[in-house]
Scaffold this active site. Structure first.
Site, mmCIF file in Angstrom:
data_model
loop_
_atom_site.group_PDB
_atom_site.id
_atom_site.type_symbol
_atom_site.label_atom_id
_atom_site.label_comp_id
_atom_site.label_asym_id
_atom_site.label_seq_id
_atom_site.Cartn_x
_atom_site.Cartn_y
_atom_site.Cartn_z
ATOM 1 N N SER A 263 9.540 -1.731 0.888
ATOM 2 C CA SER A 263 10.001 -2.505 -0.262
ATOM 3 C C SER A 263 10.258 -1.607 -1.463
ATOM 4 O O SER A 263 11.045 -1.943 -2.345
ATOM 5 C CB SER A 263 8.962 -3.567 -0.641
ATOM 6 O OG SER A 263 7.757 -2.948 -1.056
ATOM 7 N N GLY B 42 4.229 -7.494 -1.457
ATOM 8 C CA GLY B 42 2.837 -7.923 -1.353
ATOM 9 C C GLY B 42 2.507 -9.232 -2.039
ATOM 10 O O GLY B 42 1.493 -9.851 -1.733
ATOM 11 N N CYS C 85 5.866 0.103 5.925
ATOM 12 C CA CYS C 85 5.302 -0.866 4.979
ATOM 13 C C CYS C 85 4.314 -1.723 5.748
ATOM 14 O O CYS C 85 4.694 -2.373 6.733
ATOM 15 C CB CYS C 85 6.420 -1.725 4.395
ATOM 16 S SG CYS C 85 5.858 -3.126 3.399
ATOM 17 N N CYS D 262 -1.717 0.281 2.465
ATOM 18 C CA CYS D 262 -0.398 0.140 1.857
ATOM 19 C C CYS D 262 0.156 1.546 1.756
ATOM 20 O O CYS D 262 -0.558 2.454 1.283
ATOM 21 C CB CYS D 262 -0.493 -0.512 0.482
ATOM 22 S SG CYS D 262 1.073 -0.517 -0.443
#
Length: 263
Positions: A11, A43, A74, A188
């Site tokens: 992202s 998220g 991701c 992450c």
């Protein structure tokens, strides 16, 4: 020679932590790094939004760049949409999952922290990983959207107050049992980009682990024996190209990327 690139998708800029590991292991590969900046951050979005957007977008990218393989760099997109993408595209897809197994192997206190986005830490996939690989461990989770923004800001060259990092991780270490955490899973891909800042504000010495090296090894295995371009080319692609993305040019150059374009 085979000029087809490896495509990495996130992202934002978090997947650059995976790209770095991939470049180290496969320096002969051309890479296309795609940031879905128009929908950043993932998220805080619903599972339905991500499950609908990611396969459709990767289908467009596959048509445009003809990659030999796609890495969903991701955790949020992988834990929600990986199955949908594999069903939609007839090319190898490598996902990103929280590194709970190596964390369990390292932990001496048998208490592991999982630090990710809100969307990632609530996924049943994390429960499954804990049940398979960390049965004798207490697995504590915390989601932080602020930490994603801090990582993005760092790569744009912006300074941040250490107090912002301290606040971002307080929810992990301050919860019941948090004082026993000795290994933290950076669940992450943005978070390895700020691991030094995280270590500096952690209330005690902890080890941070992530899955970038394992992803690189998986890609090397899947592409073993393939031909490569005579001279690899790396580019970045943004689904929205504005001032924030332009300010990433210097950081992208550090990762070997000197070309940027919009989708």
């Amino acid at each position: 020679m085979d000029d087809r690139p490896i495509l990495l998708f996130d992202s934002g800029v978090g997947g650059l932590s995976v790209l770095a590991a991939l470049r180290d292991l496969l320096p002969q590969a051309s890479l296309v790094y795609v940031a879905d900046s128009a929908a950043f951050p993932y998220g805080t979005k619903s599972e339905a939004e991500i499950a609908a957007r990611v396969p459709a977008l990767l289908g467009r990218l596959a048509e445009r760049y003809d990659p030999r393989l796609i890495v969903i760099a991701c955790n949020t997109a992988s834990t929600i949409a990986l199955g949908h993408v594999r069903a939609a595209l007839d090319i190898p897809i490598v996902g990103t999952v929280p590194a709970i197994k190596p964390a369990a192997e390292l932990s001496e206190t048998r208490t592991i922290g999982v630090l990710g986005t809100d969307a990632t830490v609530r996924q049943p996939y994390v429960d499954d990983l804990a049940a398979r690989f960390a049965t004798d461990c207490t697995v504590l989770r915390h989601g932080s959207a602020a930490l994603v923004e801090l990582a993005e800001a760092k790569l744009r060259g912006e300074d941040a107050d250490p107090a912002a990092y301290r606040a971002a991780v307080a929810g992990l270490f301050d919860q019941p049992g948090g004082e026993r955490i000795d290994v933290v899973v950076n669940a992450c891909t943005h978070f390895p980009l700020v691991v030094e800042e995280l270590a500096a504000v952690a209330p005690r010495a902890v080890r941070f682990v992530d899955g970038a090296a394992g992803i690189a090894r998986r890609v090397a295995h899947l592409t073993a024996g393939q031909a490569w371009p005579a001279a690899p080319v790396h580019r970045a692609v943004f689904t929205r190209f504005g001032d924030a993305e332009r300010h990433l040019a210097r950081a992208l150059a550090r990762y070997g990327i000197d070309r940027a374009e919009s989708l």
